[in-house]
Write a protein that holds these residues in place. Structure first.
Motif, short mmCIF file in Angstrom:
data_model
loop_
_atom_site.label_atom_id
_atom_site.label_comp_id
_atom_site.label_asym_id
_atom_site.label_seq_id
_atom_site.Cartn_x
_atom_site.Cartn_y
_atom_site.Cartn_z
N ILE B 83 0.85 -1.19 0.00
CA ILE B 83 0.00 0.00 0.00
C ILE B 83 0.88 1.24 0.00
N ASP B 84 2.00 1.14 0.71
CA ASP B 84 2.89 2.28 0.81
C ASP B 84 4.31 1.80 0.58
N PRO B 85 4.61 1.39 -0.66
CA PRO B 85 5.93 0.81 -0.89
C PRO B 85 7.02 1.86 -0.78
N PRO B 86 8.22 1.44 -0.32
CA PRO B 86 9.31 2.40 -0.21
C PRO B 86 9.74 2.86 -1.61
N GLU B 87 10.35 4.03 -1.66
CA GLU B 87 10.86 4.51 -2.93
C GLU B 87 12.12 3.74 -3.29
N GLY B 88 12.45 3.76 -4.55
CA GLY B 88 13.68 3.12 -5.00
C GLY B 88 13.61 1.62 -4.86
N CYS B 89 14.74 1.00 -4.57
CA CYS B 89 14.79 -0.45 -4.51
C CYS B 89 14.19 -0.95 -3.20
N ALA B 90 13.08 -1.71 -3.31
CA ALA B 90 12.35 -2.14 -2.11
C ALA B 90 13.17 -3.11 -1.27
N PHE B 91 14.00 -3.90 -1.91
CA PHE B 91 14.76 -4.89 -1.16
C PHE B 91 15.94 -4.24 -0.43
N GLY B 92 16.59 -3.30 -1.10
CA GLY B 92 17.67 -2.55 -0.46
C GLY B 92 17.16 -1.81 0.77
N HIS B 93 15.93 -1.31 0.67
CA HIS B 93 15.30 -0.60 1.79
C HIS B 93 15.11 -1.54 2.96
N ARG B 94 14.66 -2.77 2.68
CA ARG B 94 14.44 -3.73 3.75
C ARG B 94 15.75 -4.11 4.44
N MET B 95 16.80 -4.26 3.64
CA MET B 95 18.08 -4.65 4.20
C MET B 95 18.81 -3.46 4.80
N SER B 96 18.21 -2.29 4.78
CA SER B 96 18.85 -1.01 5.13
C SER B 96 20.28 -0.96 4.60
N HIS B 97 20.38 -1.21 3.32
CA HIS B 97 21.66 -1.20 2.64
C HIS B 97 22.21 0.23 2.58
N PRO B 98 23.51 0.40 2.85
CA PRO B 98 24.07 1.76 2.84
C PRO B 98 23.91 2.48 1.49
N ARG B 99 23.82 1.70 0.39
CA ARG B 99 23.70 2.38 -0.91
C ARG B 99 22.26 2.50 -1.38
N TRP B 100 21.31 2.13 -0.49
CA TRP B 100 19.90 2.22 -0.90
C TRP B 100 19.49 3.63 -1.36
N PRO B 101 19.90 4.70 -0.62
CA PRO B 101 19.44 6.03 -1.04
C PRO B 101 19.76 6.35 -2.50
N GLU B 102 20.82 5.76 -3.05
CA GLU B 102 21.17 6.01 -4.46
C GLU B 102 20.10 5.51 -5.42
N SER B 103 19.34 4.48 -4.99
CA SER B 103 18.36 3.89 -5.91
C SER B 103 17.07 4.71 -5.98
N VAL B 104 16.88 5.64 -5.03
CA VAL B 104 15.66 6.46 -5.04
C VAL B 104 15.68 7.37 -6.27
N GLY B 105 14.59 7.30 -7.03
CA GLY B 105 14.50 8.15 -8.20
C GLY B 105 15.18 7.58 -9.43
N MET B 106 15.86 6.44 -9.28
CA MET B 106 16.52 5.81 -10.42
C MET B 106 15.52 5.04 -11.28
N ASP B 107 15.84 4.86 -12.56
CA ASP B 107 15.04 4.00 -13.41
C ASP B 107 15.47 2.56 -13.13
N LEU B 108 14.56 1.81 -12.49
CA LEU B 108 14.93 0.45 -12.08
C LEU B 108 14.36 -0.62 -13.01
N SER B 109 14.03 -0.23 -14.26
CA SER B 109 13.52 -1.28 -15.16
C SER B 109 14.65 -2.24 -15.52
N LEU B 110 14.26 -3.47 -15.79
CA LEU B 110 15.24 -4.56 -15.95
C LEU B 110 16.26 -4.28 -17.05
#
Lengths: 186, 129
Positions: B83-110
């Motif tokens: 309902i309220d998915p995190p921005e950017g890479c959802a899995f990186g967000h869950r793992m609180s990956h240090p580089r997750w913020p870089e994925s916000v706003g990125m084009d994540l198509s395959l």
């Protein structure tokens, strides 16, 4: 290989209602922009943990649900916006096996009636021909012909799943969507 | 399988266990929170997984040897709400990956990283080399 099913940028959002008047307050994005193809004769596995949208994707691809956005092409026909009537010939080619056979088989019908039902709906053959086909299908999935006169709840989970498989095979489909077929037990 | 040869059938096979899918599929797609994160033919998914989520799923396959020591990647947290998915890479967000913020706003198509091997190109979960 020729693509049989093509799913392009499929989105399936469900409205979330809230407040006193149950107005839509948001959307549950069960499937959010998925593209996928299945070629003729190919098996594609779809894996992910519970709740990631796998079943919703399958139900939308079989057009049991109406997609929010995107395009579904089956065997050269765009089926994204077809209504129930126009979808009927398609149902011959595309069948689904469900997660829980106990839930997806009607307990008031005999196994023979359950397997015959898709043939009746699609008006295939005479009654005698259909009965013959049901007997063949029962044998094909490893059940005896006498199983036909019993009810689905008289069988074990694995046998019930085979009844579901026989029903899906009845119309000689080109594509079967299997939703967690190995989960069947009890 | 036998039925497939007899009838020339195609299957879309849904499971939450990679071990089963491995034996029956020609190609495998891995889904996470409503999106496909990796898709390739069955062999390359097992031999050369690129996305962190795929690797975690593979490490969760039980090994039929009680003496074998398996290093499992245990995932923390839960799948976020769709309902309220995190921005950017959802899995990186869950793992609180240090580089997750870089994925916000990125084009994540395959993106195709090898012939027929598609993966979500996020900086936190994917090995793009």
């Amino acid at each position: 290989m020729k693509p049989l099913l093509t799913v392009e940028n499929l989105k399936m959002h469900f409205p979330v209602k809230g407040g006193v008047f149950l107005r839509p307050v948001g959307a549950c994005k069960a499937v959010d922009g998925v593209s996928l193809t299945v070629a003729e004769g190919e098996t594609v596995g779809l894996v992910g943990e519970s709740g990631c949208g796998k079943s919703t994707l399958a139900k939308a691809a079989a057009r049991l649900l109406k997609p929010t956005d995107g395009r579904i092409v089956f065997d050269g026909h765009d089926i994204t916006h077809l209504g129930m009537g126009a979808l009927k010939p398609l149902r011959r080619e595309l069948q689904m096996i469900f997660q829980d056979p106990a839930e997806s088989l009607n307990p008031r019908h005999s196994v023979r009636d359950i397997i015959e039902e898709p043939l009746v709906i699609q008006k295939v053959g005479t009654r005698a021909e259909r009965r013959k086909r049901v007997a063949e299908l029962l044998e094909r999935v490893g059940l005896s012909e006498s199983a036909g006169s019993r009810f689905s709840f008289e069988f074990s989970g694995g046998q019930r799943q085979r009844i579901g498989i026989a029903r899906a095979l009845a119309l000689n489909p080109k594509l079967i969507l299997c939703d967690e077929p190995f989960r069947a037990r009890c | 399988m036998e039925l497939q040869e007899d009838f020339g059938l195609a299957y879309l096979f849904i499971a939450h266990d990679l071990a089963v899918v491995k034996h029956v599929s020609d190609r495998v797609a891995i889904m996470y929170l409503g999106k496909i994160v990796e898709m390739a033919d069955a062999d390359s998914i097992y031999e050369n997984p690129r996305h962190a989520y795929t690797k975690a799923l593979i490490s969760a396959i039980p090994v039929a040897d009680p003496t074998a020591k398996v290093e499992r990647e245990l995932l923390e947290g839960d799948v976020p709400s769709p309902i309220d998915p995190p921005e950017g890479c959802a899995f990186g967000h869950r793992m609180s990956h240090p580089r997750w913020p870089e994925s916000v706003g990125m084009d994540l198509s395959l993106k195709e990283v090898a012939p027929g091997h598609w993966v979500q190109p996020c900086p936190c979960c994917t090995d793009l080399s």
